[in-house]
Motif scaffolding. Structure first.
Motif, mmCIF file in Angstrom:
data_model
loop_
_atom_site.group_PDB
_atom_site.id
_atom_site.type_symbol
_atom_site.label_atom_id
_atom_site.label_comp_id
_atom_site.label_asym_id
_atom_site.label_seq_id
_atom_site.Cartn_x
_atom_site.Cartn_y
_atom_site.Cartn_z
ATOM 1 N N PRO A 138 23.792 56.091 23.870
ATOM 2 C CA PRO A 138 24.699 57.202 24.223
ATOM 3 C C PRO A 138 26.067 56.718 24.698
ATOM 4 O O PRO A 138 27.095 57.326 24.362
ATOM 5 C CB PRO A 138 23.946 57.922 25.356
ATOM 6 C CG PRO A 138 22.513 57.586 25.120
ATOM 7 C CD PRO A 138 22.515 56.185 24.597
ATOM 8 N N PHE A 139 26.085 55.605 25.428
ATOM 9 C CA PHE A 139 27.364 55.058 25.888
ATOM 10 C C PHE A 139 28.193 54.559 24.708
ATOM 11 O O PHE A 139 29.406 54.808 24.642
ATOM 12 C CB PHE A 139 27.125 53.910 26.876
ATOM 13 C CG PHE A 139 28.366 53.120 27.199
ATOM 14 C CD1 PHE A 139 29.339 53.658 28.024
ATOM 15 C CD2 PHE A 139 28.561 51.857 26.664
ATOM 16 C CE1 PHE A 139 30.497 52.934 28.317
ATOM 17 C CE2 PHE A 139 29.705 51.134 26.941
ATOM 18 C CZ PHE A 139 30.673 51.672 27.777
ATOM 19 N N TRP A 140 27.552 53.848 23.768
ATOM 20 C CA TRP A 140 28.289 53.345 22.606
ATOM 21 C C TRP A 140 28.828 54.503 21.769
ATOM 22 O O TRP A 140 29.927 54.417 21.226
ATOM 23 C CB TRP A 140 27.401 52.456 21.745
ATOM 24 C CG TRP A 140 26.973 51.179 22.374
ATOM 25 C CD1 TRP A 140 25.699 50.683 22.459
ATOM 26 C CD2 TRP A 140 27.810 50.186 23.009
ATOM 27 N NE1 TRP A 140 25.688 49.470 23.097
ATOM 28 C CE2 TRP A 140 26.964 49.142 23.445
ATOM 29 C CE3 TRP A 140 29.173 50.096 23.251
ATOM 30 C CZ2 TRP A 140 27.458 48.015 24.109
ATOM 31 C CZ3 TRP A 140 29.665 48.984 23.919
ATOM 32 C CH2 TRP A 140 28.820 47.956 24.336
ATOM 33 N N GLY A 141 28.046 55.588 21.651
ATOM 34 C CA GLY A 141 28.513 56.746 20.910
ATOM 35 C C GLY A 141 29.736 57.371 21.568
ATOM 36 O O GLY A 141 30.702 57.739 20.887
ATOM 37 N N TRP A 142 29.700 57.487 22.895
ATOM 38 C CA TRP A 142 30.851 58.041 23.623
ATOM 39 C C TRP A 142 32.062 57.138 23.461
ATOM 40 O O TRP A 142 33.182 57.617 23.222
ATOM 41 C CB TRP A 142 30.497 58.182 25.102
ATOM 42 C CG TRP A 142 31.661 58.594 25.955
ATOM 43 C CD1 TRP A 142 32.106 59.861 26.190
ATOM 44 C CD2 TRP A 142 32.562 57.718 26.658
ATOM 45 N NE1 TRP A 142 33.213 59.839 27.000
ATOM 46 C CE2 TRP A 142 33.524 58.542 27.306
ATOM 47 C CE3 TRP A 142 32.652 56.343 26.805
ATOM 48 C CZ2 TRP A 142 34.550 58.009 28.085
ATOM 49 C CZ3 TRP A 142 33.668 55.812 27.571
ATOM 50 C CH2 TRP A 142 34.607 56.644 28.202
ATOM 51 N N MET A 143 31.853 55.819 23.569
ATOM 52 C CA MET A 143 32.979 54.889 23.471
ATOM 53 C C MET A 143 33.575 54.872 22.066
ATOM 54 O O MET A 143 34.796 54.804 21.895
ATOM 55 C CB MET A 143 32.514 53.481 23.857
ATOM 56 C CG MET A 143 33.632 52.488 24.082
ATOM 57 S SD MET A 143 33.040 50.954 24.811
ATOM 58 C CE MET A 143 34.557 49.978 24.774
ATOM 59 N N ALA A 144 32.715 54.949 21.050
ATOM 60 C CA ALA A 144 33.210 54.980 19.672
ATOM 61 C C ALA A 144 34.013 56.250 19.409
ATOM 62 O O ALA A 144 34.993 56.232 18.662
ATOM 63 C CB ALA A 144 32.042 54.890 18.694
ATOM 64 N N ASP A 145 33.616 57.346 20.039
ATOM 65 C CA ASP A 145 34.289 58.628 19.824
ATOM 66 C C ASP A 145 35.578 58.735 20.626
ATOM 67 O O ASP A 145 36.594 59.234 20.128
ATOM 68 C CB ASP A 145 33.344 59.770 20.202
ATOM 69 C CG ASP A 145 33.936 61.135 19.880
ATOM 70 O OD1 ASP A 145 34.413 61.328 18.751
ATOM 71 O OD2 ASP A 145 33.930 62.009 20.772
ATOM 72 N N LYS A 146 35.565 58.253 21.861
ATOM 73 C CA LYS A 146 36.700 58.448 22.766
ATOM 74 C C LYS A 146 37.671 57.267 22.809
ATOM 75 O O LYS A 146 38.849 57.439 23.116
ATOM 76 C CB LYS A 146 36.198 58.713 24.190
ATOM 77 C CG LYS A 146 35.295 59.930 24.325
ATOM 78 C CD LYS A 146 36.035 61.218 23.962
ATOM 79 C CE LYS A 146 35.136 62.435 24.183
ATOM 80 N NZ LYS A 146 35.827 63.697 23.825
ATOM 81 N N VAL A 147 37.191 56.069 22.546
ATOM 82 C CA VAL A 147 38.049 54.873 22.658
ATOM 83 C C VAL A 147 38.369 54.331 21.263
ATOM 84 O O VAL A 147 39.437 54.569 20.724
ATOM 85 C CB VAL A 147 37.384 53.796 23.542
ATOM 86 C CG1 VAL A 147 38.319 52.585 23.692
ATOM 87 C CG2 VAL A 147 37.025 54.365 24.914
ATOM 88 N N SER A 148 37.416 53.598 20.664
ATOM 89 C CA SER A 148 37.643 53.030 19.330
ATOM 90 C C SER A 148 36.325 52.548 18.755
ATOM 91 O O SER A 148 35.640 51.725 19.374
ATOM 92 C CB SER A 148 38.635 51.862 19.406
ATOM 93 O OG SER A 148 38.685 51.170 18.168
ATOM 94 N N SER A 149 35.981 53.043 17.580
ATOM 95 C CA SER A 149 34.746 52.589 16.935
ATOM 96 C C SER A 149 34.876 51.139 16.484
ATOM 97 O O SER A 149 33.898 50.384 16.502
ATOM 98 C CB SER A 149 34.412 53.490 15.746
ATOM 99 O OG SER A 149 35.499 53.569 14.844
ATOM 100 N N LYS A 150 36.074 50.716 16.092
ATOM 101 C CA LYS A 150 36.274 49.318 15.687
ATOM 102 C C LYS A 150 36.063 48.370 16.867
ATOM 103 O O LYS A 150 35.510 47.279 16.716
ATOM 104 C CB LYS A 150 37.676 49.132 15.103
ATOM 105 C CG LYS A 150 37.924 49.893 13.810
ATOM 106 C CD LYS A 150 39.275 49.541 13.229
ATOM 107 C CE LYS A 150 39.530 50.299 11.933
ATOM 108 N NZ LYS A 150 40.184 51.570 12.150
ATOM 109 N N LEU A 151 36.527 48.782 18.047
ATOM 110 C CA LEU A 151 36.309 47.968 19.248
ATOM 111 C C LEU A 151 34.827 47.844 19.554
ATOM 112 O O LEU A 151 34.344 46.759 19.906
ATOM 113 C CB LEU A 151 37.041 48.586 20.437
ATOM 114 C CG LEU A 151 36.861 47.879 21.795
ATOM 115 C CD1 LEU A 151 37.397 46.459 21.736
ATOM 116 C CD2 LEU A 151 37.528 48.679 22.899
#
Length: 207
Positions: free
Chosen positions: A69-82
């Motif tokens: 869930p954290f990775w999904g939030w980060m990919a959506d809000k920050v950067s999926s490439k990161l």
């Protein structure tokens, strides 16, 4: 003609580094998964019992599921490439320690095995979640409509990459295990993840 052009763009014509990162990431994930699904093939001097094999699998998939869930939030809000880059680094590090690769000055131990598969599980989750998110964005950015038809197409490409990795992984793992042994064979996974990490970094930097 327009449809063919959109597919060509998705395959990497407009943003080759991003697309290569996505597809290499998928292949890398499922090659790695083939190693992770076979915890008995380790350089342990005695065969691990069923409880220890179960502990390894629980550690791997528990770590994988816990932070998704954290990775999904980060990919959506920050950067999926990161997230892909972080996942590739963690997954590569996990398999570097799992062998452990000769030259690191480490000896194989059960505790090191657990730590390494936890690190690999966290990285695996990061790449899986972020790669799918990146694929959807790339498809829309290439001109595909933002609808269920496009999502179905992306899902089919993702599943095809999954199946390809599920074939390549066990084939390469078995051949490398017989040829060079388990510690050196983990470099196959480490190498793929290094390629993914560099591709994601270049894409982030706009190179």
């Amino acid at each position: 003609h327009q449809r063919r052009k959109q597919l060509w763009n998705l395959a990497g014509h407009e943003d080759p580094i991003s697309s290569a990162c996505y597809f290499i990431s998928l292949l890398c994930i499922h090659c790695s998964r083939s190693f992770a699904g076979n915890p008995g093939e380790t350089p342990s001097p005695t065969p691990p019992g069923p409880l220890k094999c179960g502990d390894v699998l629980r550690a791997l998939w528990g770590a994988y599921a816990l932070l998704n869930p954290f990775w999904g939030w980060m990919a959506d809000k920050v950067s999926s490439k990161l997230v892909i880059m972080i996942g590739a680094f963690l997954l590569g590090l996990g398999f570097l320690l799992l062998g452990p690769v000769p030259g690191l000055g480490l000896e194989f131990s059960y505790s090191l095995c657990i730590v390494s598969v936890v690190i690999a599980g966290v990285g695996l989750g990061a790449q899986l979640v972020a790669a799918f998110s990146e694929a959807q964005r790339s498809a829309v950015a290439s001109g595909f409509p933002d609808n269920l038809t496009t999502y179905a197409m992306v899902s089919s490409i993702w599943t095809s990459a999954f199946a390809l990795g599920a074939f390549v992984g066990p084939t390469a793992a078995g051949a490398l295990y017989d040829a060079v042994g388990f510690p050196w064979s983990t470099l196959f996974t480490v190498g793929w993840n290094a390629a993914v990490c560099v591709a994601a970094l270049c894409s982030l930097l706009g190179m």
